[in-house]
Design an enzyme around this catalytic site. Structure first.
Site, short mmCIF file in Angstrom:
data_model
loop_
_atom_site.label_atom_id
_atom_site.label_comp_id
_atom_site.label_asym_id
_atom_site.label_seq_id
_atom_site.Cartn_x
_atom_site.Cartn_y
_atom_site.Cartn_z
N ASP A 125 0.83 -1.16 0.01
CA ASP A 125 -0.20 -0.04 0.07
C ASP A 125 0.70 1.35 -0.05
OD1 ASP A 125 -2.14 -1.85 0.12
OD2 ASP A 125 -2.65 -1.13 2.31
N MET A 126 0.43 2.29 -0.48
CA MET A 126 1.14 3.70 -0.40
C MET A 126 0.42 4.62 0.58
SD MET A 126 3.58 5.14 -1.54
CE MET A 126 4.40 4.60 -3.36
N GLN A 154 -0.89 6.84 -6.47
CA GLN A 154 -2.14 7.73 -5.71
C GLN A 154 -2.11 8.85 -6.91
OE1 GLN A 154 0.51 8.50 -2.42
NE2 GLN A 154 -1.29 7.41 -0.97
N ARG A 175 -1.39 -0.83 -8.32
CA ARG A 175 -2.87 -0.48 -8.23
C ARG A 175 -2.80 0.92 -7.94
NH1 ARG A 175 -3.78 -1.18 -2.08
NH2 ARG A 175 -4.38 -3.17 -2.58
N LYS A 178 -7.00 7.13 -6.13
CA LYS A 178 -6.92 8.60 -5.97
C LYS A 178 -6.02 9.03 -4.93
CE LYS A 178 -11.69 9.65 -7.57
NZ LYS A 178 -12.84 10.36 -7.15
N GLY A 179 -6.04 8.45 -3.92
CA GLY A 179 -5.08 8.86 -2.83
C GLY A 179 -6.02 9.27 -1.57
N THR A 217 -11.13 2.09 -7.30
CA THR A 217 -12.10 3.21 -7.38
C THR A 217 -13.29 2.96 -7.29
OG1 THR A 217 -12.64 5.33 -8.36
CG2 THR A 217 -12.03 3.50 -9.82
N HIS A 218 -14.19 3.62 -6.80
CA HIS A 218 -15.67 3.58 -6.33
C HIS A 218 -16.28 4.51 -7.22
CE1 HIS A 218 -13.73 2.47 -2.73
NE2 HIS A 218 -14.03 1.38 -2.87
N ARG A 279 -10.46 7.23 8.10
CA ARG A 279 -10.35 7.57 6.70
C ARG A 279 -11.62 7.23 5.79
NH1 ARG A 279 -4.83 5.65 7.62
NH2 ARG A 279 -5.12 3.82 6.75
N ARG A 280 -12.24 6.10 6.06
CA ARG A 280 -13.44 5.66 5.58
C ARG A 280 -14.49 6.52 5.96
NH1 ARG A 280 -10.00 2.92 3.60
NH2 ARG A 280 -10.05 4.93 2.19
#
Ligand code: FDA
Length: 299
Positions: A125-126, A154, A175, A178-179, A217-218, A279-280
């Protein structure tokens, strides 16, 4: 409205942990490995793939980092044991990147080596911008020896396109997202459409290179645009997949699956769920309404 949303974002961080836990439960498989396995099994039964993540980040000492690596290693064992169609995602600072780069390298290498022996894959992950270069360095060093490892790009970072041009030369597996971290305008695009435009510019670069990409992305606009690009460029199905987070836009997830595209869900689990949950919640557009309803007791 945006003032209201900004206020809600600030309120999110002031919410008691139990309230955060309540609102974010759909984003987390549970606290145990068994809970993660159960969710992956359900996804697999629908033909959906997973990437499993033991929650946690920014550890402060080697012991914590080693514990995190051991838990990630147990995930790889569980994938084999339960015959799951899943791979592993890890956070570099959870593996010790903020403590010592060499130490983190050794930790991630051990996991990638183990995954290689199982014909599995590790996605790094970044995280936020202090770790961008360090994470790319870590990835590149491992990638010279092992190809079953991938990076995250990102699209909000102004540097992202040139990073991809460089990484393409190595044949990196991506992957693209957006970031999520709050970055200064000097290094990151802030406007919704400029981030989308950069995302699509980068996606085109990746697809042109023929390197594998997870389109994470969603955002319906991005997914529709990706569909178009894939068709126009005649990209074979083994060169990309779509990726989404657990608990987000399941309608869209099922549509992509029904359209015959490969889709992978990020399945986080574990006791360290707080930072991920915050974050979510901050990016959930329905959050403002949920909080108001909760405060005023509206059903
Ligand atoms: P956007 O935020 O505009 O969301 C589009 C739509 O999706 C919204 O309008 C809403 O309907 C829905 N939605 C999005 N988030 C929601 C939420 N939390 N709750 C409810 N609805 C929601 N970032 C990073 O910096 N480093 C990383 O390594 C990763 N890894 C990663 C893996 C995978 C598989 C995904 C899908 C995403 C990431 N991300 C990430 C996170 C990513 O950068 C980004 O923050 C989120 O995906 C949200 O961006 P969207 O592209 O979905 O757009």
């Amino acid at each position: 409205m945006s003032f209201f949303n900004n206020a809600i974002v600030s309120v999110t961080e002031l919410m008691p942990k139990s309230v955060v836990g309540f609102f974010s439960r759909k984003y987390i498989a549970g606290e145990s490995l068994e809970a993660g396995i159960k969710v992956v099994r359900e996804l697999n039964s629908k033909g959906i793939l997973a990437t499993m993540d033991v929650l946690g980040e920014s550890v402060t000492n080697n012991t914590e980092a080693e514990n995190a690596k051991n838990k990630a290693s147990q995930v790889l064992d569980a994938i084999i044991k339960h015959n799951l169609n899943a791979n592993l995602s890890i956070k570099p600072t959870q593996m010790g990147l903020s403590i010592d780069e060499e130490f983190a390298f050794a930790q991630v290498l051990e996991l990638v080596k183990k995954a290689d022996g199982m014909k599995n894959f590790v996605r790094i992950d970044m995280e936020d911008s202090p770790y961008t270069d360090k994470t790319f360095n870590l990835f590149k060093k491992i990638f010279t020896e092992y190809k079953n490892v991938g990076v995250v790009i990102q699209a909000y970072l102004r540097r992202a396109h040139s990073d991809v041009v460089n990484l393409n030369k190595l044949g990196a597996n991506y992957r693209l997202c957006k970031g999520i971290y709050v970055e200064p305008a000097g290094i990151a695009y802030k406007g919704k459409q400029e981030v989308r435009d950069n995302y699509l510019k980068i996606l085109k670069e990746m697809l042109t290179s023929g390197n594998y990409v997870g389109i994470a992305t969603h955002d319906t606009y991005l997914i529709d645009s990706a569909y178009k690009l894939i068709k126009e460029m005649n990209i074979p199905k083994d060169k990309f997949e779509f990726q989404m987070l657990l608990g987000v836009r399941e309608d869209l997830r099922d549509k992509i699956n029904a359209d015959g595209y490969k889709i992978r869900i990020y399945v986080p689990f574990g006791k360290e769920w707080y930072a991920y949950s915050i974050r979510r919640l901050k990016e959930n557009p329905q959050m403002a309404g949920h909080i108001v309803k909760n405060i005023f007791g509206i059903r």
